[in-house]
Design an enzyme around this catalytic site. Structure first.
Site, short mmCIF file in Angstrom:
data_model
loop_
_atom_site.label_atom_id
_atom_site.label_comp_id
_atom_site.label_asym_id
_atom_site.label_seq_id
_atom_site.Cartn_x
_atom_site.Cartn_y
_atom_site.Cartn_z
N ILE A 57 41.51 32.88 26.89
CA ILE A 57 41.75 32.01 25.73
C ILE A 57 42.96 32.49 24.93
O ILE A 57 43.71 31.68 24.36
CB ILE A 57 40.48 31.91 24.83
CG1 ILE A 57 40.58 30.76 23.83
CG2 ILE A 57 40.20 33.20 24.07
CD1 ILE A 57 40.41 29.40 24.45
N ASP A 85 28.23 26.21 25.10
CA ASP A 85 29.56 26.81 24.88
C ASP A 85 30.60 25.70 24.69
O ASP A 85 31.33 25.70 23.69
CB ASP A 85 29.93 27.76 26.02
CG ASP A 85 31.32 28.35 25.81
OD1 ASP A 85 31.46 29.21 24.93
OD2 ASP A 85 32.26 27.91 26.50
N LYS A 95 35.46 31.04 18.17
CA LYS A 95 34.15 30.38 18.21
C LYS A 95 33.32 30.91 19.36
O LYS A 95 33.92 31.18 20.40
CB LYS A 95 34.32 28.86 18.32
CG LYS A 95 35.11 28.45 19.57
CD LYS A 95 34.53 27.45 20.49
CE LYS A 95 33.39 27.80 21.35
NZ LYS A 95 33.44 27.14 22.69
#
Lengths: 308, 308
Positions: free
Chosen positions: B14, B168, B90
């Protein structure tokens, strides 16, 4: 103070065992009516539902909601919208989000909302909290083990979503620990044993910690036969305490400090009356949040089917 | 404004895919260093852990935490204690209670804490929220269906406690819906399909409602092959809207209003810079609370083992 005219929603075991005797001890508090489609009390007007009860008795200014968890939100909302103060039995809802929604509504309506955690009113809890507030906690051990067949006969809802399984009693322990510890704490690891024919755990082992790395270990078990255990032990930098028998007894450094008859619900109703008199609410979701965290983050293991 | 000297904790997919290109677009923002025991970036000083990074670079004033969820609390706490502003990827934690604890600490320390929900920065979200704020919502449908083998190859953590399974991606949908709807909402019923060899669901069907009884239906599925679906549809008393492709496109009454390239992380970092500049925090736990509620209250059904 002005009269406290109470309506009870849901007439089940907890109402007969705990609410009624407690209400009888509160000055200026009258039980006006009940609402339950299946049950009523002798000598108290009974109605099918909350709406009918409030229509018939506009003098009711406070409502205690003791129905199955999944029904509480809509009943609490209806009562709040009619300007009534509301007491919610534990746990305050089936989900955290619905409790948040009720908190907003109570504030908008200018009435008191009380998420009642009865174990916080156990005789030894207030002194335990006071004693711990002056010490550094070093370790906490919680053992909450009872025989589900003795304490919850035929209560099949406990094994359904929302029933919380062994967390139904376990949340009482968590309501005490979240009240007496000076620091918030949070889950690090959990193991949940779920019977193959159930949705909710029959046993759980939980490891929490706090910002200072204190270990808080909890063991919940619904399969305990023989002696039953509802004990919390806290070690500090300056002595240790034990709350036993669900908080009825307090020992500090092995000396018996409190050993009283359990009168939790009288304390709970006195607190509700005080909240209303002072225009406050008391909705601490911490115990339910800890349970939700355990369901979110716990490791589930299948175990033997439960047969009552 | 003063310089924004950023340290990144955790150098994973990410970070490479999203954080780095976004950071490059933010004026006066420099990536100073990274901390990760297993990975580093070319041309950026890399350290084994957060402590070593902050020791070597006292000029770092903000930290973005992109490590696996269960590591975030202790890293965020360490950064906050050293007076750094903190962005949490997150979800902001493995549990709700640890996030609460971080909120308290950030307030004590007088620094900014930002629980980042990247999907809230999708191109169509702000206009959707604005449009809905002037209307009465009547029904919401969420369809969030993707192929886990395509989007999460080898990410075994998704199937472990804390990995949240299909939640998720699903939490991204929930982060949008909680942002655009004018009313809070809460779960009424949920079904979770859990592979026999996994801890977390591969699919979920969720029925929420709000104080006005609006039906909010969500279907999450990780088994979607072929076309992928990240859509939210809202019917109101005065027209309907669709947010599609994860919020990249907005249609109002079937007319295309927004159709832009996804630049979520640039928006996210701009917001972080604004929070720091104005001395504010932004920690909305609502999306994680909805997921915890689903784990607490959802009905679990076993389904086929998952083999990647």
């Amino acid at each position: 103070m002005s009269d406290f005219n109470l309506g009870l929603v849901g007439v089940g075991k907890i109402v007969r065992d705990q609410h009624l005797p407690a209400i009888a001890t509160i000055p200026h508090c009258q039980l006006v009516a009940t609402a339950d489609p299946y049950a009523a009390l002798p000598d108290v007007p009974g109605y099918q539902d909350l709406g009918a009860m409030l229509d018939a008795h506009p003098e009711i200014n406070a409502v205690a909601i003791c129905t199955p968890t999944h029904l509480r939100y809509s009943q609490a909302r209806a009562a709040l919208l009619r300007g009534k103060h509301v007491l919610l039995e534990k746990p305050p809802g089936a989900t955290l989000s619905e409790v948040e929604s009720l908190m907003l509504l109570a504030a908008e309506q200018g009435v008191s909302l009380f998420a009642a955690w009865h174990s916080r009113f156990a005789p030894g809890v207030a002194q335990a909290k006071q004693w711990l507030s002056e010490r550094q906690v070093q370790r906490v051990e919680v053992e909450w083990k009872e025989d589900v067949r003795v304490w919850h006969p035929g209560q099949a809802w406990i094994w359904q979503p929302g029933g919380m399984g062994v967390f139904d009693p376990g949340i009482n322990a968590l309501s005490i620990v979240t009240a007496i510890l000076p620091q918030p704490f949070f889950l690090r690891q959990a193991q949940l044993w779920v019977p193959t024919n159930c949705q909710t755990p029959i046993a759980a082992e939980l490891s929490f910690t706090d910002p200072y790395g204190v270990e808080i270990e909890a063991a919940f078990d619904f399969r305990q036969t023989g002696p039953q255990t509802w004990d919390i032990r806290v070690d500090t930098d300056n002595g240790h305490l034990s709350l036993t028998q669900g908080g009825r007894r307090l020992l500090i450094n092995d000396e018996l400090i409190v050993d009283e008859e359990e009168r939790e619900y009288a304390g709970l109703y006195n607190h509700f009356v005080e909240l209303v008199a002072s225009g406050r609410s008391d909705v601490d979701v911490a115990p339910l949040r800890q349970v939700a965290d355990a369901f979110l983050y716990g490791y589930r293991e299948a175990t033997d089917a439960f047969v009552e």
